[in-house]
Design a protein around this motif. Structure first.
Motif, mmCIF file in Angstrom:
data_model
loop_
_atom_site.group_PDB
_atom_site.id
_atom_site.type_symbol
_atom_site.label_atom_id
_atom_site.label_comp_id
_atom_site.label_asym_id
_atom_site.label_seq_id
_atom_site.Cartn_x
_atom_site.Cartn_y
_atom_site.Cartn_z
ATOM 1 N N LYS A 293 0.818 -1.213 0.000
ATOM 2 C CA LYS A 293 0.000 0.000 0.000
ATOM 3 C C LYS A 293 0.855 1.267 0.000
ATOM 4 C CE LYS A 293 -0.709 0.472 5.036
ATOM 5 N NZ LYS A 293 -1.740 0.508 6.099
ATOM 6 N N TYR A 294 2.157 1.119 0.254
ATOM 7 C CA TYR A 294 3.054 2.269 0.254
ATOM 8 C C TYR A 294 3.824 2.396 -1.064
ATOM 9 C CZ TYR A 294 2.184 2.090 5.283
ATOM 10 O OH TYR A 294 1.594 2.059 6.519
ATOM 11 N N PHE A 295 3.438 1.615 -2.080
ATOM 12 C CA PHE A 295 4.136 1.669 -3.363
ATOM 13 C C PHE A 295 4.026 3.051 -4.016
ATOM 14 C CE2 PHE A 295 4.115 -3.167 -4.448
ATOM 15 C CZ PHE A 295 5.199 -3.324 -3.599
ATOM 16 N N GLY A 296 2.920 3.743 -3.798
ATOM 17 C CA GLY A 296 2.774 5.084 -4.364
ATOM 18 C C GLY A 296 3.867 6.011 -3.846
ATOM 19 N N TRP A 297 4.094 5.948 -2.544
ATOM 20 C CA TRP A 297 5.145 6.778 -1.944
ATOM 21 C C TRP A 297 6.512 6.369 -2.465
ATOM 22 C CZ3 TRP A 297 9.004 4.483 1.007
ATOM 23 C CH2 TRP A 297 9.967 5.367 1.505
ATOM 24 N N LEU A 298 6.824 5.054 -2.475
ATOM 25 C CA LEU A 298 8.132 4.588 -2.902
ATOM 26 C C LEU A 298 8.370 4.894 -4.380
ATOM 27 C CD1 LEU A 298 10.775 3.178 -2.346
ATOM 28 C CD2 LEU A 298 9.632 0.966 -2.692
ATOM 29 N N GLY A 299 7.318 4.731 -5.204
ATOM 30 C CA GLY A 299 7.468 5.045 -6.621
ATOM 31 C C GLY A 299 7.828 6.497 -6.847
ATOM 32 N N SER A 300 7.139 7.394 -6.139
ATOM 33 C CA SER A 300 7.426 8.822 -6.259
ATOM 34 C C SER A 300 8.828 9.140 -5.753
ATOM 35 C CB SER A 300 6.385 9.626 -5.478
ATOM 36 O OG SER A 300 6.658 11.014 -5.554
ATOM 37 N N TYR A 301 9.215 8.513 -4.643
ATOM 38 C CA TYR A 301 10.560 8.733 -4.087
ATOM 39 C C TYR A 301 11.644 8.309 -5.079
ATOM 40 C CZ TYR A 301 14.748 7.796 -1.319
ATOM 41 O OH TYR A 301 16.043 7.744 -0.870
ATOM 42 N N LEU A 302 11.475 7.129 -5.675
ATOM 43 C CA LEU A 302 12.481 6.633 -6.612
ATOM 44 C C LEU A 302 12.600 7.524 -7.839
ATOM 45 C CD1 LEU A 302 11.781 2.786 -6.445
ATOM 46 C CD2 LEU A 302 13.844 3.962 -5.673
ATOM 47 N N VAL A 303 11.480 8.001 -8.349
ATOM 48 C CA VAL A 303 11.511 8.839 -9.545
ATOM 49 C C VAL A 303 12.152 10.194 -9.261
ATOM 50 C CG1 VAL A 303 10.083 10.081 -11.224
ATOM 51 C CG2 VAL A 303 9.557 7.707 -10.645
ATOM 52 N N VAL A 304 11.696 10.847 -8.193
ATOM 53 C CA VAL A 304 12.155 12.216 -7.911
ATOM 54 C C VAL A 304 13.592 12.235 -7.399
ATOM 55 C CG1 VAL A 304 11.746 14.269 -6.501
ATOM 56 C CG2 VAL A 304 9.813 13.015 -7.480
ATOM 57 N N LYS A 305 13.925 11.294 -6.536
ATOM 58 C CA LYS A 305 15.232 11.339 -5.882
ATOM 59 C C LYS A 305 16.300 10.491 -6.561
ATOM 60 C CE LYS A 305 13.032 13.633 -2.711
ATOM 61 N NZ LYS A 305 13.046 15.097 -2.753
ATOM 62 N N ARG A 306 15.909 9.543 -7.377
ATOM 63 C CA ARG A 306 16.890 8.622 -7.948
ATOM 64 C C ARG A 306 16.857 8.592 -9.479
ATOM 65 N NH1 ARG A 306 20.225 7.213 -3.617
ATOM 66 N NH2 ARG A 306 18.925 7.393 -1.763
ATOM 67 N N ILE A 307 15.748 8.148 -10.031
ATOM 68 C CA ILE A 307 15.682 7.900 -11.475
ATOM 69 C C ILE A 307 15.919 9.163 -12.291
ATOM 70 C CG2 ILE A 307 14.093 7.228 -13.331
ATOM 71 C CD1 ILE A 307 12.846 5.234 -11.283
ATOM 72 N N SER A 308 15.346 10.277 -11.881
ATOM 73 C CA SER A 308 15.473 11.514 -12.657
ATOM 74 C C SER A 308 16.850 12.140 -12.562
ATOM 75 C CB SER A 308 14.416 12.527 -12.193
ATOM 76 O OG SER A 308 14.641 12.900 -10.845
#
Length: 390
Positions: A293-308
């Motif tokens: 249920k926390y995948f939304g938070w983790l997905g946003s974290y990975l994109v903003v802080k890591r992937i981008s």
């Protein structure tokens, strides 16, 4: 507040490679540093080895030591003289020997600048005096690299109490600035890297606890006034039509529920220390600690802080997602949704035609989007993003 200390209590020793083991070893190394059992040159050599080692435990210890040192920044005004000097020199040596880079380098430079800006009122033992001395100890170690950051230098030489009390140092820094005068005008635009980032960081508030993580770093940009006049007249604002899809036209951000603080810290620590040598184990650890249920938070974290911001680690993050298997399908979708949303932010930005950093973010997001869709026989839906119209 004293420097990091050792001690894990009276319980059984932690298992090798566990977060507790990594923290304990990092603290032991710091203890050796502050008791002079280990010289700083030896410490730097060790950290270089740990950083590039294929040993996951050594990688984790390196990351933990850097994190802990940054996290202590807020307590430097309370350090005794000896510990303050050791810490300042070590901090500067991390910059000099390129043990920190990209966002972490930008924050390290920002911390040094903020310390130098503290006017040493009340003497060397006052809080502001101690911070200033920390900044001077650190700056002395990486003066040879100052020519790489001319805008950073310009901020240093404008500090009033440096100009009045350290004229020779200011003159030396101005010389470093002049070394870049012969660079072609377009070089500032083509670099789009640490110089832009460190300059933008000068305008952001310093925070203590999350220094190493990129969460405190705003996107850097080059203003129109910084663009050479020969290029400036050719720049036109980016105007996109309404047919580009939901990624561009949907402006409302979805709020995601974050996990409890203890879980959040563990997940961020895990992501920060994942590598190709331990990706399978790290994926298993995430499965055991994070509710989907926390995948939304983790997905946003990975994109903003890591992937981008970390294109060189895209292959690592893809491998991490692959190792999550069926459990991670919801996370893949959450990441894709966040990528679309952030692509829209970049495309709507007024600075997308002038900011090398924003264009770099957009490029990184596009690269990830292609690797997770087209490269895997999955379409980029026109309703989400009409690539032809771009």
């Amino acid at each position: 507040v004293a420097p990091p200390s050792t001690g894990t209590g009276g319980g059984p020793p932690p298992s090798p490679g566990s977060p507790e083991d990594v923290e304990e070893m990092a603290n032991k190394y710091f203890q050796k540093i502050y008791t002079s059992e280990q010289g700083l040159a030896e410490v730097v050599a060790m950290l270089k080895t740990f950083k590039t080692s294929g040993n996951a435990r050594e990688n984790d210890i390196f990351a933990c030591m850097i994190h802990n040192l940054f996290d202590e920044y807020r307590f430097f005004p309370k350090y005794p003289e000896k510990e303050l000097r050791i810490t300042g020199i070590l901090f500067g040596m991390l910059i000099q020997h390129q043990l920190v880079s990209s966002i972490t380098l930008g924050i390290a430079l920002r911390y040094v600048l903020e310390a130098l800006r503290k006017e040493p009122k009340g003497g060397a033992t006052s809080p502001s005096g101690k911070m200033f001395r920390f900044g001077m100890f650190a700056l002395e170690q990486f003066k040879e690299r100052l020519h790489e950051w001319p805008q950073y230098c310009s901020h240093i030489v404008q500090i009033p109490h440096l100009k009045s009390g350290y004229a020779e140092l200011v003159a030396e820094i101005e010389t470093a600035m002049s070394e870049n005068q012969n660079l072609p005008p377009s070089s500032a635009l083509s670099s789009g890297g640490e110089e832009d980032l460190s300059d933008k960081l000068l305008q952001a508030p310093v925070t203590g606890g999350d220094a190493v993580g990129p969460s405190q770093v705003p996107p850097a940009s080059i203003s129109i006034s910084q663009v050479p006049s020969s290029i400036r007249k050719k720049i036109e604002p980016a105007i996109f039509g309404e047919g580009l899809g939901r990624a561009v036209n949907d402006h409302e951000e979805v709020k995601h529920e974050a996990p409890p603080g203890a879980i959040l810290d563990k997940v961020q620590f895990l992501i920060n220390n994942v590598s190709m040598s331990n990706v399978d184990q790290k994926a298993k650890d995430v499965k055991n600690m994070l509710d989907p249920k926390y995948f939304g938070w983790l997905g946003s974290y990975l994109v903003v802080k890591r992937i981008s911001t970390q294109p060189n680690f895209h292959a690592l993050y893809l491998a991490f997602l692959d190792h999550l298997g069926e459990y991670g399908k919801g996370l893949v979708e959450a990441i894709l949704s966040s990528v679309y949303y952030n692509v829209g932010i970049c495309l709507r930005s007024d600075k997308i035609t002038t900011s090398t950093t924003e264009r770099s973010l957009l490029k990184n997001l596009g690269s990830w989007l292609g690797q997770t869709t087209l490269a895997r026989n999955r379409p980029v839906l026109q309703i989400m993003l009409d690539c032809k119209e771009l």
